[in-house]
Write an enzyme that holds these catalytic residues in place. Structure first.
Site, PDB file in Angstrom:
ATOM      1  N   GLY A  13       0.811  -1.222   0.000  1.00 59.27           N
ATOM      2  CA  GLY A  13       0.000   0.000   0.000  1.00 59.27           C
ATOM      3  C   GLY A  13       0.834   1.257   0.000  1.00 59.27           C
ATOM      4  N   ALA A  14       1.684   1.408  -1.037  1.00 57.26           N
ATOM      5  CA  ALA A  14       2.610   2.558  -1.024  1.00 57.26           C
ATOM      6  C   ALA A  14       2.307   3.572  -2.125  1.00 57.26           C
ATOM      7  CB  ALA A  14       4.051   2.070  -1.116  1.00 57.26           C
ATOM      8  N   SER A  15       1.132   3.487  -2.752  1.00 65.32           N
ATOM      9  CA  SER A  15       0.833   4.470  -3.794  1.00 65.32           C
ATOM     10  C   SER A  15       0.486   5.833  -3.204  1.00 65.32           C
ATOM     11  CB  SER A  15      -0.324   3.973  -4.665  1.00 65.32           C
ATOM     12  OG  SER A  15      -1.348   3.427  -3.869  1.00 65.32           O
ATOM     13  N   ARG A  16       0.198   5.865  -1.904  1.00 61.28           N
ATOM     14  CA  ARG A  16      -0.174   7.123  -1.245  1.00 61.28           C
ATOM     15  C   ARG A  16       0.292   7.100   0.202  1.00 61.28           C
ATOM     16  NH1 ARG A  16      -5.674   6.996  -0.449  1.00 61.28           N
ATOM     17  NH2 ARG A  16      -6.077   4.932  -1.304  1.00 61.28           N
ATOM     18  N   SER A 143      -1.873   1.235  15.076  1.00 59.49           N
ATOM     19  CA  SER A 143      -2.391   2.595  15.285  1.00 59.49           C
ATOM     20  C   SER A 143      -2.583   2.786  16.785  1.00 59.49           C
ATOM     21  CB  SER A 143      -3.759   2.733  14.592  1.00 59.49           C
ATOM     22  OG  SER A 143      -4.413   3.901  15.057  1.00 59.49           O
ATOM     23  N   TYR A 156     -11.869  -1.009  13.003  1.00 57.36           N
ATOM     24  CA  TYR A 156     -10.493  -0.543  12.768  1.00 57.36           C
ATOM     25  C   TYR A 156      -9.630  -0.801  14.010  1.00 57.36           C
ATOM     26  CZ  TYR A 156      -6.732   2.679  11.380  1.00 57.36           C
ATOM     27  OH  TYR A 156      -5.503   3.230  11.058  1.00 57.36           O
ATOM     28  N   ALA A 158     -10.119  -2.970  16.397  1.00 57.10           N
ATOM     29  CA  ALA A 158      -9.909  -4.414  16.612  1.00 57.10           C
ATOM     30  C   ALA A 158      -8.831  -4.940  15.660  1.00 57.10           C
ATOM     31  CB  ALA A 158     -11.227  -5.159  16.392  1.00 57.10           C
ATOM     32  N   LYS A 160      -6.350  -3.256  14.368  1.00 55.91           N
ATOM     33  CA  LYS A 160      -5.039  -2.711  14.728  1.00 55.91           C
ATOM     34  C   LYS A 160      -4.529  -3.300  16.045  1.00 55.91           C
ATOM     35  CE  LYS A 160      -4.534  -0.231  11.073  1.00 55.91           C
ATOM     36  NZ  LYS A 160      -3.471  -0.542  10.104  1.00 55.91           N
TER      37      LYS A 160
HETATM   38  P1  NAP Z   1      -4.011   5.985   2.813  1.00 56.33           P
HETATM   39  O1  NAP Z   1      -3.468   7.347   2.560  1.00 56.33           O
HETATM   40  O2  NAP Z   1      -5.473   5.773   2.748  1.00 56.33           O
HETATM   41  O3  NAP Z   1      -3.278   4.977   1.786  1.00 56.33           O
HETATM   42  C1  NAP Z   1      -3.586   3.619   1.830  1.00 56.33           C
HETATM   43  C2  NAP Z   1      -2.675   2.856   0.916  1.00 56.33           C
HETATM   44  O4  NAP Z   1      -2.974   1.454   1.060  1.00 56.33           O
HETATM   45  C3  NAP Z   1      -2.875   3.196  -0.563  1.00 56.33           C
HETATM   46  O5  NAP Z   1      -1.641   3.112  -1.208  1.00 56.33           O
HETATM   47  C4  NAP Z   1      -3.828   2.081  -1.038  1.00 56.33           C
HETATM   48  O6  NAP Z   1      -3.695   1.774  -2.425  1.00 56.33           O
HETATM   49  C5  NAP Z   1      -3.310   0.916  -0.217  1.00 56.33           C
HETATM   50  N1  NAP Z   1      -4.271  -0.163  -0.033  1.00 56.33           N
HETATM   51  C6  NAP Z   1      -5.477  -0.123   0.578  1.00 56.33           C
HETATM   52  N2  NAP Z   1      -6.049  -1.326   0.572  1.00 56.33           N
HETATM   53  C7  NAP Z   1      -5.176  -2.157  -0.072  1.00 56.33           C
HETATM   54  C8  NAP Z   1      -5.194  -3.531  -0.412  1.00 56.33           C
HETATM   55  N3  NAP Z   1      -6.232  -4.318  -0.081  1.00 56.33           N
HETATM   56  N4  NAP Z   1      -4.143  -4.037  -1.090  1.00 56.33           N
HETATM   57  C9  NAP Z   1      -3.085  -3.262  -1.422  1.00 56.33           C
HETATM   58  N5  NAP Z   1      -3.008  -1.967  -1.129  1.00 56.33           N
HETATM   59  C10 NAP Z   1      -4.051  -1.417  -0.460  1.00 56.33           C
HETATM   60  O7  NAP Z   1      -3.567   5.427   4.250  1.00 56.33           O
HETATM   61  P2  NAP Z   1      -2.421   5.959   5.246  1.00 56.33           P
HETATM   62  O8  NAP Z   1      -3.016   7.010   6.071  1.00 56.33           O
HETATM   63  O9  NAP Z   1      -1.181   6.197   4.516  1.00 56.33           O
HETATM   64  O10 NAP Z   1      -2.262   4.660   6.182  1.00 56.33           O
HETATM   65  C11 NAP Z   1      -1.261   3.686   5.994  1.00 56.33           C
HETATM   66  C12 NAP Z   1      -1.313   2.712   7.159  1.00 56.33           C
HETATM   67  O11 NAP Z   1      -1.084   3.410   8.373  1.00 56.33           O
HETATM   68  C13 NAP Z   1      -2.653   2.013   7.301  1.00 56.33           C
HETATM   69  O12 NAP Z   1      -2.466   0.688   7.742  1.00 56.33           O
HETATM   70  C14 NAP Z   1      -3.339   2.834   8.379  1.00 56.33           C
HETATM   71  O13 NAP Z   1      -4.315   2.094   9.066  1.00 56.33           O
HETATM   72  C15 NAP Z   1      -2.153   3.182   9.253  1.00 56.33           C
HETATM   73  N6  NAP Z   1      -2.391   4.363  10.081  1.00 56.33           N
HETATM   74  C16 NAP Z   1      -2.645   5.576   9.518  1.00 56.33           C
HETATM   75  C17 NAP Z   1      -2.883   6.680  10.342  1.00 56.33           C
HETATM   76  C18 NAP Z   1      -3.157   8.063   9.805  1.00 56.33           C
HETATM   77  O14 NAP Z   1      -3.424   8.960  10.614  1.00 56.33           O
HETATM   78  N7  NAP Z   1      -3.081   8.299   8.516  1.00 56.33           N
HETATM   79  C19 NAP Z   1      -2.866   6.527  11.733  1.00 56.33           C
HETATM   80  C20 NAP Z   1      -2.609   5.276  12.264  1.00 56.33           C
HETATM   81  C21 NAP Z   1      -2.363   4.192  11.433  1.00 56.33           C
HETATM   82  P3  NAP Z   1      -4.557   2.550  -3.554  1.00 56.33           P
HETATM   83  O15 NAP Z   1      -3.968   3.944  -3.637  1.00 56.33           O
HETATM   84  O16 NAP Z   1      -4.329   1.776  -4.808  1.00 56.33           O
HETATM   85  O17 NAP Z   1      -5.961   2.571  -3.068  1.00 56.33           O
END
Ligand code: NAP
Length: 248
Positions: A13-16, A143, A156, A158, A160
């Site tokens: 999941g590194a596209s964003r 998280s 979410y 549960a 994490k």
């Molecule tokens: P995000 O901006 O929504 O990006 C999610 C990434 O995961 C995207 O690259 C998406 O790909 C990919 N993805 C989603 N479902 C997938 C699947 N089934 N298979 C492969 N790729 C998948 O999320 P983020 O905020 O960077 O979060 C990254 C991680 O950190 C997550 O596990 C999230 O729960 C955790 N986290 C985030 C926060 C926060 O505040 N942001 C806080 C705590 C924990 P596409 O672009 O192709 O959809």
């Protein structure tokens, strides 16, 4: 000093967002980087080019993290093309927030599959080459919500919390093979996942955060770099929060 030279890393999941920042940080530090995405084709292509510009090998794979067979295929392909897997970052994740009264079984299952089963899927695959090499670092994105809970986020939270139990168990099971497994617990980080926090002004959230701001993806990537590198060679089975002291 480059910390990851001659290492191969997979980041899901590194596209964003946080995954993208981790992939860039790892490439900056000399790692060859394979990363996955689900639907952001163009962003993934752009990132692949950006990583290659650091002088490393890089490849984007469209691969659903929740799909067990896809994780097996991904691992086989990476081993064929890159020769080893030294670092695995289970980052892909989603949220489908809803009050429990309104949450559907389908919403629950989707979150569990993308967030928790995904971590099992790829970890189960990468430990095989890591055990052979007697070396590996696995990093799972949990998280602070997995530690504190949060109203409206029971699925979410549960998923994490499950990641934390899994991380600690894997660290105990595979420590004797020199495989380390740690989790990162971010607080509020500025990504697409948390853009809703800006509705009605971000400031109202800041009073809950002693550092008085949201975190940046790069600040989580720095923790991942530490855990991926030999700098953390005696750190395993831990959860490191990057949350501006929101959870202490
Ligand atoms: P995000 O901006 O929504 O990006 C999610 C990434 O995961 C995207 O690259 C998406 O790909 C990919 N993805 C989603 N479902 C997938 C699947 N089934 N298979 C492969 N790729 C998948 O999320 P983020 O905020 O960077 O979060 C990254 C991680 O950190 C997550 O596990 C999230 O729960 C955790 N986290 C985030 C926060 C926060 O505040 N942001 C806080 C705590 C924990 P596409 O672009 O192709 O959809």
């Amino acid at each position: 000093m480059k910390l990851l030279e001659n290492k191969t890393a997979i980041v899901t999941g590194a596209s964003r967002g946080i995954g993208e920042a981790i992939a860039i940080k790892f490439a900056e530090h000399g790692a060859n980087v394979v990363f996955t995405y689900l639907s952001s084709e163009e962003r993934a292509k752009n990132l692949e080019e950006k990583l290659i510009a650091f002088g490393v090998k890089a490849k984007a794979y469209k691969s659903d993290a929740g799909d067990y067979a896809a994780a097996e295929q991904l691992t086989n392909d990476v081993l064929k093309e890159f020769g080893s897997i030294d670092i695995c970052v289970n980052n892909a994740g989603i949220s489908k927030d809803n009050l429990l009264l309104r949450m559907t079984a389908e919403q629950w299952d989707d979150v569990m599959q993308a967030n928790l089963k995904s971590v099992f899927n790829l970890t189960k695959q990468v430990i095989k080459p890591m055990m052979k090499a007697r070396n590996g670092s696995i990093i799972n994105l949990s998280s602070i919500v997995g530690m504190k809970g949060n109203a409206g986020q029971s699925s979410y939270a549960a998923s994490k919390a499950g990641i934390i139990g899994f991380t600690k168990s894997v660290a105990q099971e595979l420590g004797s093979r020199n495989i380390r497994c740690n989790a990162i617990a971010p607080g509020f980080i500025e990504t697409d996942m948390t853009h809703y926090l800006n509705d009605g002004g971000a400031e109202k959230w800041f009073e809950k955060i002693p550092l008085n701001r949201f975190g940046k993806p790069e600040e989580v990537a720095n923790v991942a770099l530490f855990l991926a590198s030999e700098m953390s060679s005696y750190v395993s089975g831990q959860v490191i929060s990057a949350c501006g002291a929101m959870n202490t």
